[in-house]
Scaffold this motif. Structure first.
Motif, PDB file in Angstrom:
ATOM      1  N   ALA A   1     -23.865  10.703 -56.411  1.00  0.00           N
ATOM      2  CA  ALA A   1     -23.173   9.768 -55.521  1.00  0.00           C
ATOM      3  C   ALA A   1     -21.716   9.538 -55.909  1.00  0.00           C
ATOM      4  CB  ALA A   1     -23.911   8.433 -55.496  1.00  0.00           C
ATOM      5  N   GLN A   2     -21.241  10.178 -56.964  1.00  0.00           N
ATOM      6  CA  GLN A   2     -19.857   9.969 -57.400  1.00  0.00           C
ATOM      7  C   GLN A   2     -18.875  10.439 -56.327  1.00  0.00           C
ATOM      8  OE1 GLN A   2     -20.146  12.007 -61.293  1.00  0.00           O
ATOM      9  NE2 GLN A   2     -19.474  10.067 -62.192  1.00  0.00           N
ATOM     10  N   THR A   3     -17.847   9.654 -56.131  1.00  0.00           N
ATOM     11  CA  THR A   3     -16.802   9.996 -55.166  1.00  0.00           C
ATOM     12  C   THR A   3     -15.716  10.809 -55.852  1.00  0.00           C
ATOM     13  OG1 THR A   3     -15.509   8.011 -55.626  1.00  0.00           O
ATOM     14  CG2 THR A   3     -17.260   7.820 -53.959  1.00  0.00           C
ATOM     15  N   ASP A   4     -14.820  11.360 -55.048  1.00  0.00           N
ATOM     16  CA  ASP A   4     -13.676  12.074 -55.624  1.00  0.00           C
ATOM     17  C   ASP A   4     -12.845  11.137 -56.487  1.00  0.00           C
ATOM     18  OD1 ASP A   4     -14.508  14.356 -54.348  1.00  0.00           O
ATOM     19  OD2 ASP A   4     -12.988  14.270 -52.763  1.00  0.00           O
ATOM     20  N   ALA A   5     -12.745   9.888 -56.070  1.00  0.00           N
ATOM     21  CA  ALA A   5     -11.998   8.905 -56.853  1.00  0.00           C
ATOM     22  C   ALA A   5     -12.672   8.661 -58.195  1.00  0.00           C
ATOM     23  CB  ALA A   5     -11.869   7.599 -56.080  1.00  0.00           C
ATOM     24  N   ASP A   6     -14.002   8.628 -58.186  1.00  0.00           N
ATOM     25  CA  ASP A   6     -14.741   8.468 -59.438  1.00  0.00           C
ATOM     26  C   ASP A   6     -14.450   9.629 -60.390  1.00  0.00           C
ATOM     27  OD1 ASP A   6     -16.005   6.109 -58.605  1.00  0.00           O
ATOM     28  OD2 ASP A   6     -17.678   7.216 -57.700  1.00  0.00           O
ATOM     29  N   LEU A   7     -14.399  10.830 -59.833  1.00  0.00           N
ATOM     30  CA  LEU A   7     -14.148  12.000 -60.662  1.00  0.00           C
ATOM     31  C   LEU A   7     -12.725  11.995 -61.206  1.00  0.00           C
ATOM     32  CD1 LEU A   7     -16.000  14.899 -58.785  1.00  0.00           C
ATOM     33  CD2 LEU A   7     -16.867  13.278 -60.467  1.00  0.00           C
ATOM     34  N   GLU A   8     -11.782  11.523 -60.396  1.00  0.00           N
ATOM     35  CA  GLU A   8     -10.408  11.434 -60.872  1.00  0.00           C
ATOM     36  C   GLU A   8     -10.297  10.436 -62.027  1.00  0.00           C
ATOM     37  OE1 GLU A   8      -7.562  13.131 -60.269  1.00  0.00           O
ATOM     38  OE2 GLU A   8      -8.942  14.477 -59.205  1.00  0.00           O
ATOM     39  N   GLN A   9     -11.061   9.368 -61.942  1.00  0.00           N
ATOM     40  CA  GLN A   9     -11.067   8.395 -63.033  1.00  0.00           C
ATOM     41  C   GLN A   9     -11.684   9.003 -64.295  1.00  0.00           C
ATOM     42  OE1 GLN A   9     -12.889   4.665 -62.003  1.00  0.00           O
ATOM     43  NE2 GLN A   9     -12.522   3.752 -64.018  1.00  0.00           N
ATOM     44  N   LEU A  10     -12.747   9.764 -64.113  1.00  0.00           N
ATOM     45  CA  LEU A  10     -13.366  10.435 -65.252  1.00  0.00           C
ATOM     46  C   LEU A  10     -12.401  11.420 -65.912  1.00  0.00           C
ATOM     47  CD1 LEU A  10     -17.053  11.340 -64.304  1.00  0.00           C
ATOM     48  CD2 LEU A  10     -16.262   9.751 -66.046  1.00  0.00           C
ATOM     49  N   ALA A  11     -11.580  12.048 -65.095  1.00  0.00           N
ATOM     50  CA  ALA A  11     -10.645  13.050 -65.609  1.00  0.00           C
ATOM     51  C   ALA A  11      -9.596  12.436 -66.528  1.00  0.00           C
ATOM     52  CB  ALA A  11      -9.965  13.781 -64.450  1.00  0.00           C
ATOM     53  N   GLU A  12      -9.518  11.125 -66.567  1.00  0.00           N
ATOM     54  CA  GLU A  12      -8.572  10.444 -67.459  1.00  0.00           C
ATOM     55  C   GLU A  12      -9.253   9.981 -68.747  1.00  0.00           C
ATOM     56  OE1 GLU A  12      -5.384  10.400 -66.753  1.00  0.00           O
ATOM     57  OE2 GLU A  12      -5.865  11.461 -64.875  1.00  0.00           O
ATOM     58  N   ASP A  13     -10.550  10.216 -68.875  1.00  0.00           N
ATOM     59  CA  ASP A  13     -11.296   9.732 -70.040  1.00  0.00           C
ATOM     60  C   ASP A  13     -11.157  10.725 -71.195  1.00  0.00           C
ATOM     61  OD1 ASP A  13     -13.286   9.016 -71.925  1.00  0.00           O
ATOM     62  OD2 ASP A  13     -14.475   8.056 -70.354  1.00  0.00           O
ATOM     63  N   PRO A  14     -10.531  10.335 -72.301  1.00  0.00           N
ATOM     64  CA  PRO A  14     -10.345  11.261 -73.421  1.00  0.00           C
ATOM     65  C   PRO A  14     -11.635  11.562 -74.179  1.00  0.00           C
ATOM     66  CG  PRO A  14      -9.610   9.071 -74.034  1.00  0.00           C
ATOM     67  CD  PRO A  14      -9.938   9.020 -72.572  1.00  0.00           C
ATOM     68  N   GLY A  15     -12.703  10.844 -73.868  1.00  0.00           N
ATOM     69  CA  GLY A  15     -13.957  11.046 -74.578  1.00  0.00           C
ATOM     70  C   GLY A  15     -14.795  12.183 -74.040  1.00  0.00           C
ATOM     71  N   ILE A  16     -14.364  12.791 -72.919  1.00  0.00           N
ATOM     72  CA  ILE A  16     -15.111  13.901 -72.330  1.00  0.00           C
ATOM     73  C   ILE A  16     -14.177  15.085 -72.104  1.00  0.00           C
ATOM     74  CG2 ILE A  16     -16.699  12.307 -71.184  1.00  0.00           C
ATOM     75  CD1 ILE A  16     -15.243  12.949 -68.552  1.00  0.00           C
ATOM     76  N   ILE A  17     -14.727  16.167 -71.593  1.00  0.00           N
ATOM     77  CA  ILE A  17     -13.918  17.332 -71.228  1.00  0.00           C
ATOM     78  C   ILE A  17     -13.283  17.036 -69.878  1.00  0.00           C
ATOM     79  CG2 ILE A  17     -13.907  19.811 -70.817  1.00  0.00           C
ATOM     80  CD1 ILE A  17     -14.708  18.988 -73.662  1.00  0.00           C
ATOM     81  N   ARG A  18     -11.978  16.911 -69.867  1.00  0.00           N
ATOM     82  CA  ARG A  18     -11.296  16.466 -68.636  1.00  0.00           C
ATOM     83  C   ARG A  18     -10.906  17.653 -67.752  1.00  0.00           C
ATOM     84  NH1 ARG A  18      -6.935  12.379 -71.146  1.00  0.00           N
ATOM     85  NH2 ARG A  18      -6.732  14.102 -72.614  1.00  0.00           N
ATOM     86  N   ASN A  19     -11.899  18.441 -67.432  1.00  0.00           N
ATOM     87  CA  ASN A  19     -11.705  19.606 -66.576  1.00  0.00           C
ATOM     88  C   ASN A  19     -12.262  19.259 -65.197  1.00  0.00           C
ATOM     89  OD1 ASN A  19     -12.582  22.094 -65.184  1.00  0.00           O
ATOM     90  ND2 ASN A  19     -11.853  23.146 -67.013  1.00  0.00           N
TER      91      ASN A  19
END
Length: 202
Positions: A77-95
């Protein structure tokens, strides 16, 4: 005087990192039929593409946090906006490609689960039971097999992404669909290997 206990002999790929050793000793190669664990490992193996596995292990707990324990419905159910927010998290692979693939795979898993049991479906590629290999040395262990290639094709047809044959074989090894601890590893006999088994040739 205390007696020095020799360290157990592990598969050659396992480093001295305690996190890596725990993974090797307790999880890698253990047959898993838990749907949540299988989904998590399928996602993590895809995230590993192009990276070392220890990198993923070190970020695994953060992934569990942001994905709410790899909740399939939440991830789907994650939105594109959710994924963009995840892409800023240094604790994961931001790919971003991998983040989108994780969402896509959650959706594909839900579709698959709506039709049949994903656990049985995945295990069918090894005939429903672990394949016990008898490799004497890490260099003999393949990076893919016909079974892994078949799984890869089927997963892609079912809508999954980042599921190439090499990733699928690593997934099979990780979840115990195949047991690839080498004969000199202390886990080899514990997971079904037999002392004195003839080494397999590739």
């Amino acid at each position: 005087m205390p007696v020095d206990v020799p360290a157990p002999c592990r598969c050659r790929w396992c480093t001295t990192d305690p996190l890596y050793q725990r993974y090797h000793d307790q999880e890698w190669g253990v047959p898993s039929r838990d749907p949540g664990h299988l989904f998590e490992m399928l996602v993590l193996e895809g995230l590993q593409a192009g990276l070392s596995w220890i990198t993923i292990l070190r970020k695994r707990e953060r992934y569990r946090e942001v994905y709410r324990g790899f909740d399939v419905r939440f991830m789907a159910a994650q939105t594109d906006a959710d994924l963009e927010q995840l892409a800023e998290d240094p604790g994961i692979i931001r790919n971003r490609l991998k983040l989108r693939a994780a969402r896509q795979n959650a959706k594909a898993w839900l579709r698959l689960a709506g039709e049949q049991d994903p656990v049985d479906w995945l295990w069918q590629f090894v005939g429903g039971k672990p394949q016990i290999n008898h490799f004497a040395d890490h260099g003999q262990v393949p990076v893919t097999t016909p079974e892994a290639r078949a799984m890869s094709r089927a997963l892609k047809q079912a809508g999954f992404s980042f599921v190439g044959p090499t990733i699928c074989y690593a997934f099979m090894q990780a979840t115990g669909m195949v047991m690839d601890h080498t004969q000199d590893c202390f886990r080899y006999p514990e997971l079904g290997g037999k002392t004195g088994a003839a080494p397999q040739q590739q």
